[in-house]
Scaffold this motif. Structure first.
Motif, short mmCIF file in Angstrom:
data_model
loop_
_atom_site.label_atom_id
_atom_site.label_comp_id
_atom_site.label_asym_id
_atom_site.label_seq_id
_atom_site.Cartn_x
_atom_site.Cartn_y
_atom_site.Cartn_z
N GLU A 1 -7.27 7.27 -8.49
CA GLU A 1 -8.06 6.44 -9.41
C GLU A 1 -9.47 6.49 -9.48
O GLU A 1 -9.96 6.53 -10.69
CB GLU A 1 -7.76 4.90 -8.97
CG GLU A 1 -6.38 4.66 -8.94
CD GLU A 1 -5.53 4.78 -10.43
OE1 GLU A 1 -5.94 4.74 -11.26
OE2 GLU A 1 -4.30 5.11 -10.08
N VAL B 1 -3.06 -3.33 -8.97
CA VAL B 1 -4.05 -4.02 -8.22
C VAL B 1 -3.47 -5.49 -7.72
O VAL B 1 -3.17 -6.17 -8.60
CB VAL B 1 -5.48 -4.01 -9.12
CG1 VAL B 1 -6.78 -4.88 -8.06
CG2 VAL B 1 -5.86 -2.68 -9.48
N MET C 1 -11.51 -0.95 -9.20
CA MET C 1 -10.71 -2.20 -9.41
C MET C 1 -10.64 -2.75 -10.70
O MET C 1 -9.67 -2.75 -11.31
CB MET C 1 -11.11 -3.03 -8.26
CG MET C 1 -10.89 -2.79 -6.87
SD MET C 1 -8.94 -2.15 -6.50
CE MET C 1 -8.94 -2.31 -5.05
N THR D 1 -6.22 -5.77 -2.45
CA THR D 1 -7.45 -6.28 -2.00
C THR D 1 -7.02 -7.80 -1.39
O THR D 1 -5.99 -8.20 -1.92
CB THR D 1 -8.55 -6.75 -3.30
OG1 THR D 1 -9.58 -7.33 -2.47
CG2 THR D 1 -7.84 -7.43 -4.26
N ARG E 1 -4.06 7.56 -2.98
CA ARG E 1 -4.28 6.81 -4.25
C ARG E 1 -5.67 6.38 -4.68
O ARG E 1 -5.62 6.21 -6.00
CB ARG E 1 -3.49 5.56 -3.81
CG ARG E 1 -3.02 4.41 -4.97
CD ARG E 1 -1.65 5.34 -5.58
NE ARG E 1 -1.62 4.47 -6.77
CZ ARG E 1 -2.19 4.67 -8.05
NH1 ARG E 1 -3.12 5.77 -7.95
NH2 ARG E 1 -1.77 4.11 -9.14
N TYR E 2 -6.37 6.10 -3.72
CA TYR E 2 -7.82 5.88 -4.07
C TYR E 2 -8.47 6.84 -4.85
O TYR E 2 -9.14 6.78 -5.95
CB TYR E 2 -8.58 5.33 -2.88
CG TYR E 2 -10.23 5.07 -3.10
CD1 TYR E 2 -10.36 3.88 -3.94
CD2 TYR E 2 -10.96 5.98 -2.86
CE1 TYR E 2 -11.59 3.56 -4.07
CE2 TYR E 2 -12.29 5.55 -2.95
CZ TYR E 2 -12.80 4.53 -3.89
OH TYR E 2 -13.99 4.30 -4.16
N LYS F 1 0.37 0.80 -4.57
CA LYS F 1 -0.77 -0.52 -4.82
C LYS F 1 -2.06 -0.32 -4.12
O LYS F 1 -2.14 0.02 -3.21
CB LYS F 1 -0.02 -1.80 -4.38
CG LYS F 1 1.29 -2.01 -4.81
CD LYS F 1 1.46 -1.99 -6.45
CE LYS F 1 3.01 -2.27 -6.70
NZ LYS F 1 3.26 -2.18 -8.07
N LEU F 2 -3.11 -0.83 -4.89
CA LEU F 2 -4.55 -1.16 -4.32
C LEU F 2 -4.49 -2.47 -4.05
O LEU F 2 -4.58 -3.38 -5.07
CB LEU F 2 -5.56 -0.66 -5.26
CG LEU F 2 -5.59 0.81 -5.39
CD1 LEU F 2 -4.61 1.59 -6.19
CD2 LEU F 2 -7.16 1.31 -5.97
N ALA G 1 0.65 -1.30 0.00
CA ALA G 1 0.02 -0.18 -0.16
C ALA G 1 0.83 1.32 -0.04
O ALA G 1 0.57 2.14 -0.76
CB ALA G 1 -0.89 0.03 1.30
N PHE H 1 -10.04 -3.99 1.62
CA PHE H 1 -9.25 -3.52 0.86
C PHE H 1 -8.03 -2.72 1.78
O PHE H 1 -8.33 -2.48 3.01
CB PHE H 1 -9.52 -2.43 -0.01
CG PHE H 1 -10.69 -3.18 -0.83
CD1 PHE H 1 -10.47 -3.58 -2.22
CD2 PHE H 1 -11.91 -3.15 -0.66
CE1 PHE H 1 -11.28 -4.22 -2.96
CE2 PHE H 1 -13.21 -3.63 -1.43
CZ PHE H 1 -12.66 -4.26 -2.55
N PHE I 1 -5.26 0.81 0.81
CA PHE I 1 -4.49 1.62 0.03
C PHE I 1 -4.29 2.88 0.69
O PHE I 1 -4.96 3.16 1.67
CB PHE I 1 -5.23 1.76 -1.13
CG PHE I 1 -6.79 1.78 -1.12
CD1 PHE I 1 -7.46 2.74 -0.66
CD2 PHE I 1 -7.53 0.66 -1.76
CE1 PHE I 1 -8.82 2.66 -0.39
CE2 PHE I 1 -8.81 0.48 -1.60
CZ PHE I 1 -9.50 1.73 -1.05
#
Length: 487
Positions: free
Chosen positions: A219, A277, A265, A143, A215-216, A140-141, A136, A209, A211
């Motif tokens: 996106e 991801v 995602m 899951t 970052r979220y 990166k995202l 994170a 999740f 992150f």
């Protein structure tokens, strides 16, 4: 390994209709004690003990705000609570949390968790979380994919690519922590689920999740700027209300309804930078308690495979889940069934058909009955009441007021009330008079008289309220002053 504090973001929405009659619209499953002495939302927070975390954020329905605050306060974990005036799925809810953090100057690592999951192996869960932090931090995202134990048709799946993804140095516990996500797939039929299980490339989609907040948002801005704009506007016009952040209803209602999977995602997996991801496998005895059969699965059973809770006597009965809240339940020759008794409803179902319980709830709603929404015992910020008897022109309630709490200053047009103190001390406002009542003392409040009830003591106040009049609905309340903001 980098040491970053995690911000737990607990998603506490949902109606829990598949666990009716234990779960109702105003008291869904995440607020019930299903597998321990703590409620599910409390368990969600408590399993983080030992991790380096910041104060949590909870996202919940406005109707549940006082329950969330009370249950988090009970475990000394009260953080920020963001209220959704309407449900708009996970992508907007997570956006509210991320934007709120960034407004506070906190670009923290968000750990997004559902409030209604059971995870039995907490040590492994924490180990996986720790391994995922560098991913994170690197943008990166993440899951978390549940290692499947059987061919399940009730979950969505995550297909992992062969590409290993790692961050950190060779000494890091996170080395090769996860895999690039190839795709997210819908709930399969049984044959497809069998293929997924055999391939070893698929994981159950846990809905958890991790992150960074920025970052979220980055996106979301790329793939769903409409959701981002609506969430920003709803927070711009937000207001503080006690322990809560109340977002603007009009702005948030205009927000599209979409899940994080669809909104962010999946589009990101299809893009050129799909390695952003990552799925990290989680094998920690996870269960989302989506049905009564799931409760049976995780519960301790007797020698005949029965899970009995409450006052239950069984003869020649096997593999049942029987829950008694108030009455004695006796079974003879019963097999593979669910029997749930609450104060106002009884459910009897074959264990193989429990996914259809929600259809019963739909029928109850269509009939205009209240049992789909509320229990007989209703919780309020000041305590709770139990409607123990109801007639055409009369109703009897048992009221419990927590120490130091007070009901609103109010008046009823169509009913009079008699209050009899059973235990504790009541401070009563009855028209122009204010006085104390103790055990076995009572007062009468005519219709149209302004009144209030308060517990000035250190012990719970219990009283019996007898209502009489032409209309006894809860909407016959005119509030003049209320410490919980309900005027």
């Amino acid at each position: 390994m980098l040491n970053s504090k995690i911000v737990p973001v607990i998603m506490a929405g949902g109606s829990g209709s598949r666990l009716w009659p234990l779960s109702r619209k105003l008291m869904p499953k995440q607020f019930l004690k299903v597998a321990s002495e703590h409620t599910m939302i409390q368990e969600t927070m408590l399993r983080l003990n030992g991790l380096d975390i910041q104060a949590p954020m909870c996202i919940c329905n406005e109707e549940h705000r006082f329950i969330v605050a009370e249950q988090m306060r009970e475990i000394d974990a009260l953080g920020q609570i963001i209220l959704e005036p309407v449900g708009r799925n996970t992508a907007p809810a997570i956006a509210l949390a991320a934007l709120s953090l960034l407004e506070q100057g906190n670009d923290g690592i968000m750990l997004v968790l559902a409030a209604d999951h059971i995870i039995e192996n907490e040590a492994e869960f924490q180990n996986v979380i720790k391994k995922s932090i560098p991913l994170a931090e690197a943008g990166k995202l993440v899951t978390f994919g549940i290692v499947p134990t059987h061919a399940e048709t009730g979950y969505g799946y995550i297909r992992a690519a062969n590409n290993l993804v790692s961050e950190g140095n060779s000494d890091s516990a996170s080395l090769h922590a996860g895999f690039r996500v190839d795709s997210f797939v819908e709930k399969p039929d049984i044959a497809t689920a069998q293929e997924y299980l055999s391939s070893g490339q698929y994981y159950w989609n846990s809905g958890m999740f991790m992150f960074k907040a920025s970052r979220y948002i980055e996106e979301l801005k790329t793939y769903r700027p409409d959701i981002l704009a609506a969430c920003k506007q709803s927070l711009t016009d937000a207001s503080a209300d006690m322990d809560f952040v109340r977002v603007d209803k009009e702005a948030f209602s205009a927000c599209p309804d979409d899940s994080i999977d669809y909104a962010v995602m999946e589009p990101l997996c299809e893009a050129e930078n799909a390695d952003l991801v990552v799925v990290v496998p989680l094998d920690a005895n996870w269960n989302d308690i989506g049905s009564f059969s799931a409760i049976w699965d995780i519960s301790k059973k007797d020698k005949n495979g029965n899970v009995n809770q409450g006052d239950v006597i069984s003869h020649n009965s096997t593999n049942n889940l029987i829950v008694s809240e108030q009455k004695l339940i006796a079974t003879v020759g019963l097999e593979n069934c669910i029997v749930i008794e609450t104060k106002d409803a009884v459910l009897v179902a074959n264990k193989n058909c429990v996914q259809d319980v929600k259809k019963i709830v739909e029928k109850i709603k269509a009939l205009g009955r209240t049992e789909a929404d509320i229990h007989r015992q209703v919780y309020r910020p000041w305590g709770h009441y139990d409607s123990i008897d109801f007639g055409k022109r009369d109703q009897v309630k048992r009221i419990t007021v927590k120490p130091g709490e007070k009901l609103s200053i109010q008046m009823h047009h169509h009913r009079a009330e008699h209050w009899i103190v059973v235990a504790g001390t009541a401070k009563v406002t009855n028209g122009e008079k204010t006085f104390l009542l103790t055990e076995n003392q009572s007062t009468y409040i005519p219709a149209g008289v302004i009144h209030a009830l308060e517990n000035p003591g250190v012990l719970p106040l219990e009283l019996i309220e007898v209502q009489s009049g032409s209309y006894l609905g809860e909407d016959d309340i005119v509030r003049f002053e209320d410490r919980y903001g309900r005027v």
